[in-house]
Write a protein that holds these residues in place. Structure first.
Motif, PDB file in Angstrom:
ATOM      1  N   MET A   1      -8.903  30.709 -34.441  1.00 38.92           N
ATOM      2  CA  MET A   1      -8.985  29.302 -34.852  1.00 38.92           C
ATOM      3  C   MET A   1      -7.826  28.986 -35.801  1.00 38.92           C
ATOM      4  SD  MET A   1     -12.052  27.296 -36.895  1.00 38.92           S
ATOM      5  CE  MET A   1     -13.312  27.846 -35.764  1.00 38.92           C
ATOM      6  N   LYS A   2      -7.151  27.867 -35.568  1.00 39.85           N
ATOM      7  CA  LYS A   2      -6.051  27.468 -36.436  1.00 39.85           C
ATOM      8  C   LYS A   2      -6.587  26.927 -37.763  1.00 39.85           C
ATOM      9  CE  LYS A   2      -2.806  26.411 -32.703  1.00 39.85           C
ATOM     10  NZ  LYS A   2      -1.947  25.367 -32.091  1.00 39.85           N
ATOM     11  N   PRO A   3      -5.811  27.118 -38.853  1.00 38.98           N
ATOM     12  CA  PRO A   3      -6.270  26.636 -40.167  1.00 38.98           C
ATOM     13  C   PRO A   3      -6.650  25.160 -40.177  1.00 38.98           C
ATOM     14  CG  PRO A   3      -4.381  28.075 -40.432  1.00 38.98           C
ATOM     15  CD  PRO A   3      -4.558  27.875 -38.962  1.00 38.98           C
ATOM     16  N   ARG A   4      -5.871  24.330 -39.474  1.00 37.32           N
ATOM     17  CA  ARG A   4      -6.172  22.896 -39.494  1.00 37.32           C
ATOM     18  C   ARG A   4      -7.535  22.605 -38.870  1.00 37.32           C
ATOM     19  NH1 ARG A   4      -1.581  18.613 -38.151  1.00 37.32           N
ATOM     20  NH2 ARG A   4      -0.949  19.518 -40.131  1.00 37.32           N
ATOM     21  N   LYS A   5      -7.846  23.285 -37.771  1.00 37.02           N
ATOM     22  CA  LYS A   5      -9.148  23.091 -37.130  1.00 37.02           C
ATOM     23  C   LYS A   5     -10.266  23.580 -38.041  1.00 37.02           C
ATOM     24  CE  LYS A   5     -11.711  24.018 -32.863  1.00 37.02           C
ATOM     25  NZ  LYS A   5     -11.686  24.703 -31.541  1.00 37.02           N
ATOM     26  N   ALA A   6     -10.047  24.718 -38.700  1.00 38.51           N
ATOM     27  CA  ALA A   6     -11.049  25.251 -39.628  1.00 38.51           C
ATOM     28  C   ALA A   6     -11.297  24.272 -40.772  1.00 38.51           C
ATOM     29  CB  ALA A   6     -10.590  26.608 -40.175  1.00 38.51           C
ATOM     30  N   GLU A   7     -10.224  23.682 -41.287  1.00 38.47           N
ATOM     31  CA  GLU A   7     -10.372  22.739 -42.391  1.00 38.47           C
ATOM     32  C   GLU A   7     -11.057  21.453 -41.955  1.00 38.47           C
ATOM     33  OE1 GLU A   7      -6.386  22.555 -43.840  1.00 38.47           O
ATOM     34  OE2 GLU A   7      -6.462  24.634 -44.592  1.00 38.47           O
ATOM     35  N   LEU A   8     -10.830  21.037 -40.712  1.00 32.50           N
ATOM     36  CA  LEU A   8     -11.560  19.875 -40.182  1.00 32.50           C
ATOM     37  C   LEU A   8     -13.054  20.173 -40.085  1.00 32.50           C
ATOM     38  CD1 LEU A   8      -9.141  18.580 -37.389  1.00 32.50           C
ATOM     39  CD2 LEU A   8      -9.734  17.426 -39.522  1.00 32.50           C
ATOM     40  N   LEU A   9     -13.385  21.413 -39.686  1.00 26.83           N
ATOM     41  CA  LEU A   9     -14.799  21.816 -39.653  1.00 26.83           C
ATOM     42  C   LEU A   9     -15.410  21.792 -41.047  1.00 26.83           C
ATOM     43  CD1 LEU A   9     -14.972  24.793 -37.108  1.00 26.83           C
ATOM     44  CD2 LEU A   9     -16.022  22.548 -36.878  1.00 26.83           C
ATOM     45  N   LEU A  10     -14.658  22.264 -42.040  1.00 32.26           N
ATOM     46  CA  LEU A  10     -15.152  22.267 -43.412  1.00 32.26           C
ATOM     47  C   LEU A  10     -15.331  20.839 -43.937  1.00 32.26           C
ATOM     48  CD1 LEU A  10     -13.100  25.223 -44.940  1.00 32.26           C
ATOM     49  CD2 LEU A  10     -15.557  25.166 -44.476  1.00 32.26           C
ATOM     50  N   ILE A  11     -14.437  19.944 -43.552  1.00 33.46           N
ATOM     51  CA  ILE A  11     -14.598  18.532 -43.938  1.00 33.46           C
ATOM     52  C   ILE A  11     -15.865  17.963 -43.305  1.00 33.46           C
ATOM     53  CG2 ILE A  11     -13.629  16.209 -43.633  1.00 33.46           C
ATOM     54  CD1 ILE A  11     -10.846  17.490 -43.913  1.00 33.46           C
ATOM     55  N   MET A  12     -16.138  18.344 -42.041  1.00 37.71           N
ATOM     56  CA  MET A  12     -17.356  17.880 -41.378  1.00 37.71           C
ATOM     57  C   MET A  12     -18.601  18.410 -42.089  1.00 37.71           C
ATOM     58  SD  MET A  12     -18.392  18.130 -37.339  1.00 37.71           S
ATOM     59  CE  MET A  12     -18.582  19.924 -37.337  1.00 37.71           C
ATOM     60  N   VAL A  13     -18.571  19.693 -42.492  1.00 41.09           N
ATOM     61  CA  VAL A  13     -19.687  20.273 -43.246  1.00 41.09           C
ATOM     62  C   VAL A  13     -19.879  19.523 -44.567  1.00 41.09           C
ATOM     63  CG1 VAL A  13     -20.420  22.317 -44.537  1.00 41.09           C
ATOM     64  CG2 VAL A  13     -19.522  22.569 -42.220  1.00 41.09           C
ATOM     65  N   THR A  14     -18.777  19.239 -45.252  1.00 42.82           N
ATOM     66  CA  THR A  14     -18.842  18.513 -46.525  1.00 42.82           C
ATOM     67  C   THR A  14     -19.402  17.112 -46.320  1.00 42.82           C
ATOM     68  OG1 THR A  14     -16.886  19.751 -47.238  1.00 42.82           O
ATOM     69  CG2 THR A  14     -17.511  17.865 -48.567  1.00 42.82           C
ATOM     70  N   LEU A  15     -19.045  16.488 -45.205  1.00 44.18           N
ATOM     71  CA  LEU A  15     -19.590  15.166 -44.875  1.00 44.18           C
ATOM     72  C   LEU A  15     -21.103  15.246 -44.673  1.00 44.18           C
ATOM     73  CD1 LEU A  15     -18.965  12.177 -44.136  1.00 44.18           C
ATOM     74  CD2 LEU A  15     -18.757  12.936 -41.765  1.00 44.18           C
ATOM     75  N   PHE A  16     -21.546  16.294 -43.972  1.00 43.62           N
ATOM     76  CA  PHE A  16     -22.997  16.492 -43.781  1.00 43.62           C
ATOM     77  C   PHE A  16     -23.691  16.617 -45.135  1.00 43.62           C
ATOM     78  CE2 PHE A  16     -22.293  18.721 -39.420  1.00 43.62           C
ATOM     79  CZ  PHE A  16     -22.154  17.484 -38.808  1.00 43.62           C
ATOM     80  N   TRP A  17     -23.125  17.457 -46.018  1.00 37.88           N
ATOM     81  CA  TRP A  17     -23.752  17.687 -47.320  1.00 37.88           C
ATOM     82  C   TRP A  17     -23.738  16.424 -48.181  1.00 37.88           C
ATOM     83  CZ3 TRP A  17     -21.098  23.079 -48.289  1.00 37.88           C
ATOM     84  CH2 TRP A  17     -21.757  24.046 -47.522  1.00 37.88           C
ATOM     85  N   GLY A  18     -22.663  15.645 -48.068  1.00 37.02           N
ATOM     86  CA  GLY A  18     -22.610  14.396 -48.813  1.00 37.02           C
ATOM     87  C   GLY A  18     -23.652  13.395 -48.330  1.00 37.02           C
TER      88      GLY A  18
END
Length: 301
Positions: A1-18
């Motif tokens: 997995m490329k870093p950019r894709k991983a970071e997009l996933l983390l942003i999605m997780v953060t959005l869920f938590w928010g």
């Protein structure tokens, strides 16, 4: 997995938590606090256990169960404080105050493990404490019970992070992550049976809240986080997670019409600056820190 894709996933997780704060508010309209927590983590555990049942069956041991039971108890403490706290504070306040976990982790490392704290983390802590004061103190210098509970939740979460860091050195991290959900849900179910009357949601908003909390905020969040974190740096991960209170404030404004006062916005800004200072500057290598680099260059003159 490329870093950019991983970071997009983390942003999605953060959005869920928010978004979890608005869903908790929705769920509390028809469910008791412990009942809500039990359904949320029970559903998340069932989904994660089904998805990873082969791995769970093949690598569970007594040490893993001990750590998972402790982490589940700490997780219960986190979400009990948040859930009860939301009764007397706003989603925006809750999001910013719970994000103080980033500041509390290095503070606990200093107090418990006698680790040295970097100057940027001291600076970040001072900013965050000032922000807490502006966010929570009213004209009579009293703090709302909900605000205090959310600060306590951040402290519980910091302890949970430190215990997790110790646990994954000798146990399977994914198994611990899944099992702690089951323990948290089980503890909450027991408390719900003692203090409440456990039940399923009786309204459509209640079901939406439980499904969103269980599937998106808990199951997806706890599974995607460790997967994505393997492909980016801890510093970038911490900065992405610092967006959680921003998302919480956005959902609070958009769906509940919550607005901070001018003092509240100033406090939120200081909390965010404190978090970024602790997370970003505190993890700089010694030679790359701007102040130390300046001293080093002066030494060569």
């Amino acid at each position: 997995m490329k870093p950019r894709k991983a970071e997009l996933l983390l942003i999605m997780v953060t959005l869920f938590w928010g978004s979890s704060y608005i869903f908790m508010k929705m769920g509390l309209d028809s469910l008791g606090e412990f009942n809500l927590i039990a359904l949320r983590f029970g559903l998340a555990f069932i989904l994660a256990a089904i998805l990873f049942h082969k791995r769970l069956r093949s690598s569970i041991n007594l040490r893993t169960l001990k750590y998972a039971s402790l982490l589940g108890l700490l997780l219960l403490g986190v979400f009990t404080c948040i859930t009860f706290g939301l009764q007397t504070t706003t989603m925006s306040n809750a999001g910013f105050l719970v994000a103080l976990t980033v500041v509390f982790v290095p503070m606990l490392e200093v107090l418990v493990f006698r680790k040295k704290v970097a100057p940027p983390q001291i600076f970040g802590t001072v900013l965050a404490i000032a922000g807490i004061g502006l966010l929570t103190l009213n004209g009579s210098l009293h703090i709302q019970p909900g605000d205090f509970l959310c600060i306590l939740a951040a402290l519980f979460y910091a302890v949970q992070i430190l215990v997790t860091a110790r646990a994954v050195k000798s146990c399977d991290s994914l198994n611990i992550g899944i099992l702690q959900l089951g323990f948290a849900g089980g503890y909450a179910l027991v408390l719900s049976a003692i203090f409440e009357a456990p039940s399923l949601p009786s309204s459509m908003p209640g079901w939406i809240a439980i499904l969103a909390l269980g599937i998106l905020c808990s199951a997806c969040g706890f599974i995607l986080q460790p997967v994505a974190q393997q492909y980016t740096t801890p510093t970038r991960t911490g900065l992405i997670f610092s967006l959680e209170p921003v998302f919480a404030a956005f959902f609070g404004y958009w769906f509940a019409g919550e607005q901070l006062s001018l003092q509240g916005y100033a406090g939120a800004a200081l909390v965010m600056l404190g978090i970024v200072a602790s997370e970003l500057l505190g993890k700089m290598p010694a030679d790359s820190h701007p102040l130390r680099g300046l001293k080093k260059r002066r030494a060569h003159l």
